[in-house]
Design an enzyme around this catalytic site. Sequence first.
Site, PDB file in Angstrom:
ATOM      1  N   LYS A  13       0.905  -1.918   0.015  1.00 11.95           N
ATOM      2  CA  LYS A  13      -0.200   0.087  -0.318  1.00 11.95           C
ATOM      3  C   LYS A  13       0.686   1.545  -0.263  1.00 11.95           C
ATOM      4  O   LYS A  13       0.699   2.422  -1.011  1.00 11.95           O
ATOM      5  CB  LYS A  13      -1.002  -0.258   1.466  1.00 11.95           C
ATOM      6  CG  LYS A  13      -2.239  -1.232   1.171  1.00 11.95           C
ATOM      7  CD  LYS A  13      -2.788  -0.964   2.537  1.00 11.95           C
ATOM      8  CE  LYS A  13      -2.342  -1.200   3.888  1.00 11.95           C
ATOM      9  NZ  LYS A  13      -1.613  -2.408   4.421  1.00 11.95           N
ATOM     10  N   ARG A  88     -10.357   0.752   8.371  1.00 12.33           N
ATOM     11  CA  ARG A  88      -9.389   0.043   8.278  1.00 12.33           C
ATOM     12  C   ARG A  88     -10.864  -1.154   9.160  1.00 12.33           C
ATOM     13  O   ARG A  88     -10.503  -2.322   9.666  1.00 12.33           O
ATOM     14  CB  ARG A  88      -8.105  -0.704   9.445  1.00 12.33           C
ATOM     15  CG  ARG A  88      -6.720  -1.782   8.957  1.00 12.33           C
ATOM     16  CD  ARG A  88      -6.050  -1.055  10.472  1.00 12.33           C
ATOM     17  NE  ARG A  88      -4.771  -1.129   9.502  1.00 12.33           N
ATOM     18  CZ  ARG A  88      -3.712  -0.835   8.485  1.00 12.33           C
ATOM     19  NH1 ARG A  88      -3.453   0.138   8.803  1.00 12.33           N
ATOM     20  NH2 ARG A  88      -3.014  -1.840   9.105  1.00 12.33           N
ATOM     21  N   ARG A 127      11.350  -5.758   4.762  1.00 15.55           N
ATOM     22  CA  ARG A 127      11.389  -4.212   4.669  1.00 15.55           C
ATOM     23  C   ARG A 127      12.566  -3.356   4.701  1.00 15.55           C
ATOM     24  O   ARG A 127      12.980  -3.381   6.253  1.00 15.55           O
ATOM     25  CB  ARG A 127      10.346  -3.612   4.877  1.00 15.55           C
ATOM     26  CG  ARG A 127       9.890  -2.265   5.360  1.00 15.55           C
ATOM     27  CD  ARG A 127       8.512  -1.881   4.673  1.00 15.55           C
ATOM     28  NE  ARG A 127       7.479  -2.279   6.002  1.00 15.55           N
ATOM     29  CZ  ARG A 127       6.517  -2.928   5.563  1.00 15.55           C
ATOM     30  NH1 ARG A 127       5.768  -2.447   5.435  1.00 15.55           N
ATOM     31  NH2 ARG A 127       6.184  -3.334   7.958  1.00 15.55           N
ATOM     32  N   ARG A 160      10.530  -0.820  11.051  1.00 14.33           N
ATOM     33  CA  ARG A 160       9.818  -0.888  11.657  1.00 14.33           C
ATOM     34  C   ARG A 160       9.900  -1.856  13.019  1.00 14.33           C
ATOM     35  O   ARG A 160      10.000  -2.803  12.582  1.00 14.33           O
ATOM     36  CB  ARG A 160       8.605  -0.800  11.214  1.00 14.33           C
ATOM     37  CG  ARG A 160       7.908   0.583  10.114  1.00 14.33           C
ATOM     38  CD  ARG A 160       7.285   0.518   9.411  1.00 14.33           C
ATOM     39  NE  ARG A 160       5.819   0.056   9.904  1.00 14.33           N
ATOM     40  CZ  ARG A 160       4.697  -0.213   9.509  1.00 14.33           C
ATOM     41  NH1 ARG A 160       5.125   0.646   7.833  1.00 14.33           N
ATOM     42  NH2 ARG A 160       3.435  -1.131   9.181  1.00 14.33           N
ATOM     43  N   ARG A 171      -0.478  -8.831  12.950  1.00 13.89           N
ATOM     44  CA  ARG A 171      -1.194  -7.924  12.457  1.00 13.89           C
ATOM     45  C   ARG A 171      -1.607  -8.670  11.255  1.00 13.89           C
ATOM     46  O   ARG A 171      -3.140  -8.151  10.871  1.00 13.89           O
ATOM     47  CB  ARG A 171       0.065  -6.709  11.483  1.00 13.89           C
ATOM     48  CG  ARG A 171       0.389  -5.664  12.515  1.00 13.89           C
ATOM     49  CD  ARG A 171       1.693  -5.579  12.574  1.00 13.89           C
ATOM     50  NE  ARG A 171       1.912  -4.868  11.092  1.00 13.89           N
ATOM     51  CZ  ARG A 171       2.894  -4.324  10.682  1.00 13.89           C
ATOM     52  NH1 ARG A 171       4.153  -5.211  10.509  1.00 13.89           N
ATOM     53  NH2 ARG A 171       3.071  -4.089   9.405  1.00 13.89           N
TER      54      ARG A 171
END
Length: 220
Positions: A13, A88, A127, A160, A171
């Site tokens: 996203k 969400r 990431r 992160r 998550r």
Amino acid sequence: MNVILLGPPGAGKGTQAKLLVEQTGLTHVSSGDLFRAALREGTELGMLAKSYMDRGALVPDEVVIGMVMERIKQPDCAIGVIFDGFPRTIDQAKALKIEMAQHEKAIDAVLYMDVAREVLLRRIAGRQTCKVCGAIFNIYYFPSYKAGICDICGGKLYQRSDDTMETAQRRLDVYFEQTMPLIEHYRGEGNLREIDGRQDIGQVTEGMMQALGIDIAESP
Ligand code: AP5
Ligand code: MG
């Protein structure tokens, strides 16, 4: 034009939002980025959000809705918004619809990307994000030219704090329970467009631009 990017953690996203901004000039509004900015500034909102984010849980609706509604009142959002990570929950979607209707606006498209769980976990594990400009890289799929350094601004890359395997699994579970119902919700509203998120980054962008009915601009 107002567009929602819908998809699980790690679907792409944030990556696609940045590319769509370059192509369309719309404004990127990411609820996760707003929370991370609040945390960097040391605000109460940031501290509160962190207590949920680090557990992989959703921040309560009233907090997120208040924050995003304030953000979209800013002048740069008048041109149109690419929503990333918001809404969400069904309650967030309803609140957004009401707020937009009050300003005679609507959500024009919901671009939904799906990707298999094991690929999502690998994307999340790899990431790296730039501390300075927020550019997103991946040590497996999209590495920076110099390890640990942003190709765009030379800033330091970081991982992160919610990208540990344990939190990422949580998550994903939370996404399946609380966010997936939005797919049927928006299908019912008639503006859901499905994009194959397993393709490479450029192909996903192309699919999104096609879904929005916009020609891809030549790179400068
Ligand atoms: P948020 O920051 O929104 O995170 P998320 O939804 O979990 O999504 P991610 O940012 O992890 O993934 P992404 O889809 O943006 O993927 P990316 O482009 O980085 O939310 C974080 C937390 O904040 C939540 O857990 C919650 O606590 C709170 N929160 C936020 N919004 C909320 C809300 N509305 N309500 C309640 N709480 C909220 O890509 C991932 C990696 O894959 C990158 O390394 C990238 O380079 C790579 N990649 C991308 N596309 C491809 C591709 N096509 N092929 C190969 N690699 C790719
Ligand atoms: Mg993101």
